[in-house]
Design a protein around this motif. Structure first.
Motif, PDB file in Angstrom:
ATOM      1  N   MET A 133       0.848  -1.182   0.000  1.00 42.48           N
ATOM      2  CA  MET A 133       0.000   0.000   0.000  1.00 42.48           C
ATOM      3  C   MET A 133       0.893   1.244   0.000  1.00 42.48           C
ATOM      4  O   MET A 133       1.909   1.283   0.677  1.00 42.48           O
ATOM      5  N   GLU A 134       0.465   2.234  -0.737  1.00 42.94           N
ATOM      6  CA  GLU A 134       1.218   3.480  -0.804  1.00 42.94           C
ATOM      7  C   GLU A 134       1.292   4.128   0.582  1.00 42.94           C
ATOM      8  O   GLU A 134       0.318   4.099   1.348  1.00 42.94           O
ATOM      9  N   PHE A 135       2.435   4.718   0.894  1.00 42.39           N
ATOM     10  CA  PHE A 135       2.692   5.292   2.222  1.00 42.39           C
ATOM     11  C   PHE A 135       1.627   6.315   2.627  1.00 42.39           C
ATOM     12  O   PHE A 135       1.036   6.223   3.698  1.00 42.39           O
ATOM     13  N   LYS A 136       1.350   7.291   1.752  1.00 40.82           N
ATOM     14  CA  LYS A 136       0.387   8.346   2.093  1.00 40.82           C
ATOM     15  C   LYS A 136      -1.009   7.770   2.317  1.00 40.82           C
ATOM     16  O   LYS A 136      -1.701   8.152   3.256  1.00 40.82           O
ATOM     17  N   LYS A 137      -1.414   6.837   1.483  1.00 42.93           N
ATOM     18  CA  LYS A 137      -2.736   6.222   1.638  1.00 42.93           C
ATOM     19  C   LYS A 137      -2.839   5.486   2.971  1.00 42.93           C
ATOM     20  O   LYS A 137      -3.877   5.520   3.626  1.00 42.93           O
ATOM     21  N   ARG A 138      -1.769   4.829   3.379  1.00 43.48           N
ATOM     22  CA  ARG A 138      -1.771   4.101   4.653  1.00 43.48           C
ATOM     23  C   ARG A 138      -1.903   5.076   5.823  1.00 43.48           C
ATOM     24  O   ARG A 138      -2.646   4.820   6.766  1.00 43.48           O
ATOM     25  N   ILE A 139      -1.205   6.215   5.758  1.00 44.72           N
ATOM     26  CA  ILE A 139      -1.306   7.232   6.811  1.00 44.72           C
ATOM     27  C   ILE A 139      -2.739   7.767   6.873  1.00 44.72           C
ATOM     28  O   ILE A 139      -3.329   7.885   7.951  1.00 44.72           O
ATOM     29  N   VAL A 197      -7.833  18.763   9.675  1.00 43.53           N
ATOM     30  CA  VAL A 197      -7.765  20.041   8.974  1.00 43.53           C
ATOM     31  C   VAL A 197      -6.778  19.928   7.817  1.00 43.53           C
ATOM     32  O   VAL A 197      -7.050  20.364   6.704  1.00 43.53           O
ATOM     33  N   ASP A 198      -5.620  19.318   8.082  1.00 43.72           N
ATOM     34  CA  ASP A 198      -4.610  19.204   7.037  1.00 43.72           C
ATOM     35  C   ASP A 198      -3.683  18.031   7.321  1.00 43.72           C
ATOM     36  O   ASP A 198      -3.411  17.705   8.473  1.00 43.72           O
ATOM     37  N   LEU A 199      -3.236  17.410   6.252  1.00 46.22           N
ATOM     38  CA  LEU A 199      -2.245  16.351   6.325  1.00 46.22           C
ATOM     39  C   LEU A 199      -1.205  16.653   5.264  1.00 46.22           C
ATOM     40  O   LEU A 199      -1.532  16.771   4.086  1.00 46.22           O
ATOM     41  N   LYS A 200       0.047  16.821   5.700  1.00 50.48           N
ATOM     42  CA  LYS A 200       1.142  17.098   4.770  1.00 50.48           C
ATOM     43  C   LYS A 200       2.207  16.033   4.946  1.00 50.48           C
ATOM     44  O   LYS A 200       2.560  15.696   6.076  1.00 50.48           O
ATOM     45  N   ILE A 201       2.683  15.528   3.827  1.00 51.25           N
ATOM     46  CA  ILE A 201       3.791  14.579   3.859  1.00 51.25           C
ATOM     47  C   ILE A 201       4.841  15.096   2.893  1.00 51.25           C
ATOM     48  O   ILE A 201       4.592  15.221   1.697  1.00 51.25           O
ATOM     49  N   MET A 209       2.617   1.522  12.101  1.00 51.17           N
ATOM     50  CA  MET A 209       3.564   1.627  10.987  1.00 51.17           C
ATOM     51  C   MET A 209       4.884   0.981  11.407  1.00 51.17           C
ATOM     52  O   MET A 209       5.273   1.047  12.570  1.00 51.17           O
ATOM     53  N   ASP A 210       5.564   0.389  10.468  1.00 56.83           N
ATOM     54  CA  ASP A 210       6.842  -0.264  10.728  1.00 56.83           C
ATOM     55  C   ASP A 210       7.970   0.661  10.260  1.00 56.83           C
ATOM     56  O   ASP A 210       8.147   0.881   9.068  1.00 56.83           O
ATOM     57  N   GLU A 234      11.044   0.113  10.300  1.00 60.11           N
ATOM     58  CA  GLU A 234      12.064  -0.646   9.568  1.00 60.11           C
ATOM     59  C   GLU A 234      11.715  -0.666   8.073  1.00 60.11           C
ATOM     60  O   GLU A 234      12.588  -0.627   7.221  1.00 60.11           O
ATOM     61  N   GLU A 235      10.424  -0.710   7.808  1.00 59.19           N
ATOM     62  CA  GLU A 235       9.958  -0.757   6.424  1.00 59.19           C
ATOM     63  C   GLU A 235       9.969   0.625   5.786  1.00 59.19           C
ATOM     64  O   GLU A 235      10.304   0.793   4.621  1.00 59.19           O
ATOM     65  N   HIS A 236       9.593   1.641   6.580  1.00 60.66           N
ATOM     66  CA  HIS A 236       9.496   3.004   6.045  1.00 60.66           C
ATOM     67  C   HIS A 236       9.806   3.997   7.165  1.00 60.66           C
ATOM     68  O   HIS A 236       9.023   4.136   8.104  1.00 60.66           O
ATOM     69  N   ASP A 237      10.919   4.688   7.079  1.00 61.34           N
ATOM     70  CA  ASP A 237      11.305   5.650   8.114  1.00 61.34           C
ATOM     71  C   ASP A 237      10.568   6.968   7.890  1.00 61.34           C
ATOM     72  O   ASP A 237      10.438   7.430   6.755  1.00 61.34           O
ATOM     73  N   PHE A 238      10.067   7.566   8.965  1.00 61.81           N
ATOM     74  CA  PHE A 238       9.320   8.820   8.869  1.00 61.81           C
ATOM     75  C   PHE A 238       9.400   9.579  10.182  1.00 61.81           C
ATOM     76  O   PHE A 238       9.766   9.020  11.211  1.00 61.81           O
ATOM     77  N   SER A 239       9.071  10.860  10.125  1.00 58.15           N
ATOM     78  CA  SER A 239       8.878  11.635  11.351  1.00 58.15           C
ATOM     79  C   SER A 239       7.419  12.052  11.375  1.00 58.15           C
ATOM     80  O   SER A 239       6.801  12.232  10.321  1.00 58.15           O
ATOM     81  N   LEU A 240       6.861  12.183  12.558  1.00 60.95           N
ATOM     82  CA  LEU A 240       5.438  12.475  12.698  1.00 60.95           C
ATOM     83  C   LEU A 240       5.227  13.602  13.691  1.00 60.95           C
ATOM     84  O   LEU A 240       5.767  13.576  14.794  1.00 60.95           O
ATOM     85  N   GLN A 241       4.454  14.582  13.278  1.00 62.30           N
ATOM     86  CA  GLN A 241       4.106  15.707  14.147  1.00 62.30           C
ATOM     87  C   GLN A 241       2.589  15.880  14.073  1.00 62.30           C
ATOM     88  O   GLN A 241       2.025  16.055  12.983  1.00 62.30           O
ATOM     89  N   VAL A 242       1.928  15.815  15.221  1.00 58.89           N
ATOM     90  CA  VAL A 242       0.473  16.002  15.294  1.00 58.89           C
ATOM     91  C   VAL A 242       0.219  17.230  16.147  1.00 58.89           C
ATOM     92  O   VAL A 242       0.752  17.351  17.244  1.00 58.89           O
ATOM     93  N   MET A 243      -0.590  18.153  15.615  1.00 60.21           N
ATOM     94  CA  MET A 243      -0.857  19.399  16.350  1.00 60.21           C
ATOM     95  C   MET A 243      -2.301  19.841  16.154  1.00 60.21           C
ATOM     96  O   MET A 243      -2.989  19.371  15.241  1.00 60.21           O
ATOM     97  N   SER A 244      -2.715  20.753  17.006  1.00 58.93           N
ATOM     98  CA  SER A 244      -4.051  21.322  16.855  1.00 58.93           C
ATOM     99  C   SER A 244      -3.969  22.538  15.944  1.00 58.93           C
ATOM    100  O   SER A 244      -2.907  23.150  15.812  1.00 58.93           O
TER     101      SER A 244
END
Length: 155
Positions: A1-7, A24-28, A60-61, A63-73
């Motif tokens: 599955m594509e990374f963005k679709k999975r998120i 409100v918004d999702l940016k990758i 999310m794994d 090991e499979e896909h490295d990412f950073s995640l920031q969740v805010m209001s």
């Protein structure tokens, strides 16, 4: 599955369990830096942000896909973007920048799926004689005419 679709899928699953919150918004970014901006009918708490972060991160794994995640209001400096955001700000003063570059300030009175209604209050010269009178009028603004709308912060 594509990374963005999975998120997106993980966020939607989380939001289905929390009907008071909405995206409100999702940016990758190209470097897989994920930024999630949430809002809520009753605001967003730190715990809400943590819960959303965990809903994504724990499923999310790295090991499979490295990412950073920031969740805010969504902060007060963020423009309003959906009817739901406008609805939660009924009764507040907002500044609306229209597509023609003009600005209107007024109290947000009503919201539906096509437009907002502002109450404009101002003073204008009397028709006869000297002095000014207070005027209050309603102004309908379709979303299609709104370039940006911000809540006015008053102290």
């Amino acid at each position: 599955m594509e990374f963005k679709k999975r998120i997106e899928e993980l966020l939607n699953e989380f939001l289905e369990s929390r009907e008071d919150l909405f995206l409100v918004d999702l940016k990758i970014s190209a470097g897989d830096d994920i930024t999630v901006i949430l809002d809520g009918d009753n605001g967003v708490t730190l715990q809400d942000c943590l819960d959303a972060s965990r809903a994504v991160e724990f499923n999310m794994d790295r090991e499979e896909h490295d990412f950073s995640l920031q969740v805010m209001s969504a902060g007060l400096s963020e423009p309003l973007s959906s009817p739901r955001q406008y609805r939660k700000n009924i009764g507040r003063e907002i500044e609306v920048l229209l597509n023609d570059a003009s600005k209107i300030e007024g109290e947000l009175a009503k919201v539906d799926d096509e437009k907002i209604i502002l109450i404009l209050r101002y003073r204008k010269p009397k028709d006869i004689g000297k002095g000014k009178v207070d005027v209050e009028e309603e102004k309908e603004i379709p979303y299609s005419e709104i370039k940006k709308a911000l809540v006015i912060i008053k102290f």
